[in-house]
Enzyme design. Structure first.
Site, mmCIF file in Angstrom:
data_model
loop_
_atom_site.group_PDB
_atom_site.id
_atom_site.type_symbol
_atom_site.label_atom_id
_atom_site.label_comp_id
_atom_site.label_asym_id
_atom_site.label_seq_id
_atom_site.Cartn_x
_atom_site.Cartn_y
_atom_site.Cartn_z
ATOM 1 C CG HIS A 8 -0.168 0.002 2.518
ATOM 2 N ND1 HIS A 8 0.414 1.131 3.057
ATOM 3 C CD2 HIS A 8 0.128 -1.005 3.362
ATOM 4 C CE1 HIS A 8 1.016 0.831 4.179
ATOM 5 N NE2 HIS A 8 0.871 -0.473 4.393
ATOM 6 C CD GLU A 80 1.824 -6.027 7.801
ATOM 7 O OE1 GLU A 80 1.905 -7.241 7.503
ATOM 8 O OE2 GLU A 80 2.597 -5.164 7.352
#
Length: 190
Positions: A8, A80
């Site tokens: 990201h 994550e």
């Protein structure tokens, strides 16, 4: 199949000076610019499938890269690594209190207090590969937007390396793109 695995863009969690994993913060202005640069780099590619972590920074990055073309499939297995008690600490505090929780250079040996371990993360990545990638077939372009630690573990799984090899996979900068030509394993083939 060609996989484009993207970390990201810069998020407010990246600039806070704190260890962040599942804290859900959006992209900064710089992160938006980084995602636009990734879009420009990938502009000639037509993605057959698009996968993203459910965290907002990854979803925003995927939306910018694709420009609204194609459905983004949200996959919980791409979020994550959960960093437990070190979540929210400054990097200095993490080093002082939990020196064995170094995910940047020693991910395979990291001990995350009350967090996820590498074995659990690898299991999630392998589930993603089995459930989402293998059924696709051998052709196509696939975009995967995830996070720094998860990206390293996913690449390690795609390359079918032992788990400790994850330490040799470089930490990706924001919107770093890893391209992998990957063919699914099909045990029923001659």
């Amino acid at each position: 199949m060609r996989l484009y695995i993207v970390r990201h863009g810069e998020s407010y969690s990246n600039i806070s000076g704190r260890v962040m994993s599942t804290t859900d913060l959006s992209l900064t202005e710089k992160g938006i610019k980084q995602a636009k640069a990734a879009k420009k780099y990938l502009q000639e590619i037509v993605f057959d499938r698009i996968f993203s972590s459910p965290l907002i920074r990854a979803k925003q990055t995927a939306q910018i890269i694709t420009g609204g073309k194609g459905e983004i499939e949200i996959c919980d297995n791409l979020h994550e690594m959960f960093l437990g008690k070190i979540e929210g600490l400054t990097w200095e505090e993490q080093s002082e209190r939990y020196p064995n929780a170094d995910t940047a250079s020693g991910l395979s040996k990291a001990v995350i207090p009350e967090g996820e371990n590498l074995e659990a993360l690898i299991k999630r990545c392998n589930i993603f590969i089995e459930e989402k990638l293998k059924p696709i077939g051998i052709s196509g372009n696939i975009l995967i937007v995830s996070h720094g630690i998860t990206k390293r573990a996913l690449i390690n799984c795609l390359l079918e390396k032992p788990s400790h090899y994850v330490d040799y996979i470089n930490w990706a900068d924001n919107t770093a793109i890893s391209e992998i030509d990957w063919a699914k394993k099909n045990n029923s083939s001659p």
